[in-house]
Design a protein around this motif. Structure first.
Motif, PDB file in Angstrom:
ATOM      1  N   LYS A 177     -68.556  23.345 -42.658  1.00  0.00           N
ATOM      2  CA  LYS A 177     -67.800  23.033 -43.872  1.00  0.00           C
ATOM      3  C   LYS A 177     -66.305  23.188 -43.638  1.00  0.00           C
ATOM      4  O   LYS A 177     -65.499  22.346 -44.067  1.00  0.00           O
ATOM      5  CB  LYS A 177     -68.239  23.953 -45.013  1.00  0.00           C
ATOM      6  CG  LYS A 177     -67.546  23.684 -46.351  1.00  0.00           C
ATOM      7  CD  LYS A 177     -67.749  24.821 -47.338  1.00  0.00           C
ATOM      8  CE  LYS A 177     -66.924  26.040 -46.935  1.00  0.00           C
ATOM      9  NZ  LYS A 177     -66.982  27.125 -47.943  1.00  0.00           N
ATOM     10  N   ARG A 190     -64.980  20.333 -41.420  1.00  0.00           N
ATOM     11  CA  ARG A 190     -64.918  19.086 -42.184  1.00  0.00           C
ATOM     12  C   ARG A 190     -63.759  19.115 -43.182  1.00  0.00           C
ATOM     13  O   ARG A 190     -63.077  18.106 -43.387  1.00  0.00           O
ATOM     14  CB  ARG A 190     -66.245  18.851 -42.904  1.00  0.00           C
ATOM     15  CG  ARG A 190     -66.294  17.517 -43.636  1.00  0.00           C
ATOM     16  CD  ARG A 190     -67.637  17.258 -44.277  1.00  0.00           C
ATOM     17  NE  ARG A 190     -68.663  17.010 -43.274  1.00  0.00           N
ATOM     18  CZ  ARG A 190     -69.736  17.769 -43.092  1.00  0.00           C
ATOM     19  NH1 ARG A 190     -69.918  18.840 -43.844  1.00  0.00           N
ATOM     20  NH2 ARG A 190     -70.616  17.479 -42.163  1.00  0.00           N
ATOM     21  N   VAL A 232     -65.923  12.498 -39.577  1.00  0.00           N
ATOM     22  CA  VAL A 232     -65.948  13.494 -40.654  1.00  0.00           C
ATOM     23  C   VAL A 232     -67.381  13.912 -40.978  1.00  0.00           C
ATOM     24  O   VAL A 232     -67.630  15.073 -41.304  1.00  0.00           O
ATOM     25  CB  VAL A 232     -65.260  12.943 -41.920  1.00  0.00           C
ATOM     26  CG1 VAL A 232     -65.247  13.992 -43.020  1.00  0.00           C
ATOM     27  CG2 VAL A 232     -63.845  12.489 -41.603  1.00  0.00           C
ATOM     28  N   VAL A 233     -68.325  12.980 -40.861  1.00  0.00           N
ATOM     29  CA  VAL A 233     -69.701  13.260 -41.272  1.00  0.00           C
ATOM     30  C   VAL A 233     -70.608  13.500 -40.060  1.00  0.00           C
ATOM     31  O   VAL A 233     -71.006  14.629 -39.787  1.00  0.00           O
ATOM     32  CB  VAL A 233     -70.261  12.114 -42.150  1.00  0.00           C
ATOM     33  CG1 VAL A 233     -71.683  12.437 -42.595  1.00  0.00           C
ATOM     34  CG2 VAL A 233     -69.368  11.888 -43.363  1.00  0.00           C
ATOM     35  N   VAL A 241     -69.365  16.024 -37.093  1.00  0.00           N
ATOM     36  CA  VAL A 241     -69.322  17.422 -37.534  1.00  0.00           C
ATOM     37  C   VAL A 241     -70.736  17.944 -37.769  1.00  0.00           C
ATOM     38  O   VAL A 241     -71.058  19.082 -37.411  1.00  0.00           O
ATOM     39  CB  VAL A 241     -68.458  17.568 -38.811  1.00  0.00           C
ATOM     40  CG1 VAL A 241     -68.510  18.998 -39.322  1.00  0.00           C
ATOM     41  CG2 VAL A 241     -67.020  17.160 -38.527  1.00  0.00           C
ATOM     42  N   ASN A 242     -71.597  17.113 -38.359  1.00  0.00           N
ATOM     43  CA  ASN A 242     -72.983  17.527 -38.578  1.00  0.00           C
ATOM     44  C   ASN A 242     -73.683  17.860 -37.267  1.00  0.00           C
ATOM     45  O   ASN A 242     -74.537  18.751 -37.216  1.00  0.00           O
ATOM     46  CB  ASN A 242     -73.767  16.423 -39.295  1.00  0.00           C
ATOM     47  CG  ASN A 242     -73.451  16.363 -40.778  1.00  0.00           C
ATOM     48  OD1 ASN A 242     -72.871  17.290 -41.335  1.00  0.00           O
ATOM     49  ND2 ASN A 242     -73.821  15.277 -41.420  1.00  0.00           N
TER      50      ASN A 242
END
Length: 594
Positions: free
Chosen positions: A106, A109, A136-137, A140-141
């Protein structure tokens, strides 16, 4: 400006550096208490688990031969306790490290998103938005498992290896040396695979980024696709991009899977060797219980090796993503407050351009060529000219979305590069040509220009731009929900809402880029009355191809090829019968013909 496309791989601007790992760990430091507690718990779990083979050896070599039932019961109870302790420790680790991992994800991001909001328009001009979104998604995930389990597992496995080797040496130094024969071979294999794995992981991240970019572009342009019946052609493009992603993924997985067989074969070879030598030595220097316990430790020795190899594979993939993530975070914020920037006080609206020259960094062509003009507070300036002449560039420089290449832009005598961005832009109302409506209701979309505005202020702004009538006729009025980009509204309705948003902020400088281009003539006439009242007392810059809407402007500037070639009032420019006269009369004749 050169633009990377969905079918072009992105080249990293910086070489690989293990410093990325250090930067990643900086996100973990705030949770060091949880990490240390989890590490201690896992070390306890490791010791509990590793007691198993030793307890079996005691039972087989001591308790059972001596018919020591009481001792055997004690050993069984201790063995049962180690299982309970290990289970509780595992539960604690899963709960704590899942929390830590998700918190770190978190925070990373959030940092990327905050940084993206500061980057200049030129950053977004030069790459598909899908390639930004994937960082960003997705990227990072992908770090979630590494952060939730990888780091703690690595430390636990390293500790387990040292403890296991200690037990093995204690049981049989000779068999321990035999077990270690395969380690040098394994180290050579890992070193050879490292470079190949990084290259294939980078290739996969490139293709994944391309695929995401094409999907995002296709969704955004779906109406155009269907209007021109391009579904089949686009499907073929998608199959190509998707096929490239699949191929690079298979290559990456293939290199990853090379490590596991190497470890498996090495472990089987060493266990077989231990059995061969151990069985021959039973009765001499090795007991059956010793051999069984030692083999148990051998398998436990190779388990953390396998886990570490899996962690290594995860780390290689994560490094490919980390390079992209930190590359984004390291992208320079060219449009930023200078160290000594000051807040500009309430402005009057006096604007000056002094010998302004502008060109994009990677282009030689000058968009503006030594443009100079002076605008007094309260004047309405209309900018007209052919597409690409430099009209929008002027207002982008005034809003400081870009910085001038040379020259100065002054507001009330202040060079806008010397003042803070917030204090400047908060006193400007900007309605860009590309109208954007956010998902939510109409009330909140208009309030976006002034977050503390009351409902009454919002309605007054809507009335002023003649948006109120169509809004109240919607199903839920101002509370009507609109989806992203406002596709359920007409283009003209979206422009009116966007215009109300800009006016609600009560700016000292108002910028309108093609504000009435999609509004019908009847609405435009009503809107013009409201604009005349609202433009009074504030400096305004209006870009309009429909020249009938700017007849009342204080001054009209005709822009062509990055220069001001004519300027004056409507009547003055019509009298000299120059470029403006030609533009106006040609439009008038076209309207008359219709």
């Amino acid at each position: 400006m050169a633009r990377n496309k969905y079918d072009e791989d992105e080249e990293l601007g910086t070489p690989f550096s293990w410093a990325y790992t250090k930067r990643l760990l900086s996100y973990v430091v705030p949770y060091k208490k949880e990490m240390i507690a989890t590490l201690i718990v896992m070390l306890i779990s490791s010791i509990s688990t590793l007691l198993g083979p030793y307890l079996v050896m005691i039972a087989m070599d001591t308790n059972i031969p001596n018919k020591d039932v009481k001792g055997l019961i004690i050993v069984c109870i201790i063995f049962f306790i180690t299982i309970i302790v290990s289970a509780w420790c595992m539960k604690y680790r899963i709960k704590t490290m899942t929390y830590v991992g998700q918190e770190v994800v978190k925070n990373i991001r959030t940092d990327i998103f905050n940084h993206l909001q500061k980057l200049p328009f030129s950053y977004y001009d030069s790459r598909p938005h899908g390639k930004i979104l994937v960082r960003v998604v997705n990227y990072v995930n992908s770090l979630s498992d590494l952060l939730s389990n990888g780091l703690i597992n690595l430390l636990t496995d390293l500790f387990s290896i040292f403890v296991i080797v200690g037990f093995m040496v204690f049981i049989s130094p000779r068999l321990t040396l035999i077990c270690m024969i395969g380690m040098p071979i394994l180290a050579i294999i890992v070193a050879l695979l490292a470079r190949i794995q990084r290259r294939t992981s980078q290739a996969y991240s490139n293709k994944q980024s391309n695929l995401n970019a094409y999907i995002q572009e296709s969704i955004s342009g779906m109406k155009v696709t269907q209007a021109f019946a391009r579904e089949e052609a686009n499907a073929e493009n998608f199959r190509t991009v998707s096929g490239e992603t699949r191929s690079t993924w298979i290559k990456f997985v293939r290199t990853q899977l090379l490590l596991w067989p190497a470890i498996e074969n090495t472990s089987v070879f060493t266990v077989a060797l231990v059995y061969l030598i151990g069985v021959r030595s039973i009765g001499e220097s090795i007991t059956i219980g010793t051999l069984i316990a030692f083999v148990g430790y051998i398998w436990r020795f190779w388990n953390p090796i396998v886990n570490i190899s899996n962690f290594y594979n995860t780390l290689i993939m994560a490094m490919a993503y980390l390079e992209r993530i930190f590359e984004t975070l390291d992208e320079p914020v060219n449009i930023a407050n200078l160290p000594d920037a000051y807040e500009i006080s309430e402005i009057e609206g006096h604007v000056q351009f002094k010998d302004v020259l502008f060109k994009y960094e990677d282009e030689d062509r000058e968009i503006l060529k030594n443009v100079s003009f002076n605008v007094n507070a309260g004047e309405t300036i209309a900018l007209v000219g052919p597409t690409g002449a430099g009209k929008t560039t002027i207002i982008n420089l005034l809003s400081r979305f870009y910085d001038v290449t040379s020259g100065e832009v002054l507001v009330d005598g202040n060079n806008i590069r010397n003042v803070t961005l917030d204090s400047l832009r908060k006193q400007m109302g900007v309605m860009l040509q590309d109208t954007f409506i956010f998902s939510g209701n109409i009330l909140d979309n208009i309030r976006y220009g002034k977050l503390d505005a009351t409902e009454e202020e919002i309605i007054n702004a809507a009335k002023a731009v003649k948006a109120h009538d169509f809004i109240v006729n919607l199903k839920d009025g101002y509370n009507t929900e609109v989806n992203e980009r406002g596709s359920r509204l007409s283009v003209g309705q979206r422009q009116l809402i966007s215009f109300a948003r800009a006016l609600l902020a009560d700016p000292k400088i108002l910028i309108l880029d093609e504000a009435t281009s999609s509004i019908d003539t009847k609405t435009e006439q009503a809107l013009q009355e409201g604009l005349d009242r609202l433009l009074k007392g504030r400096t305004s810059f209006v870009i309009a191809h429909r020249l009938s809407t700017i007849k009342n402007a204080t001054r009209i500037m005709v822009i062509n090829d990055g220069q001001i070639i004519e300027q004056g009032s409507h009547d003055e420019l019509m009298n000299i019968k120059g470029e403006y006269y030609e533009l106006y009369t040609s439009q008038y004749e076209m309207v008359k013909a219709v």
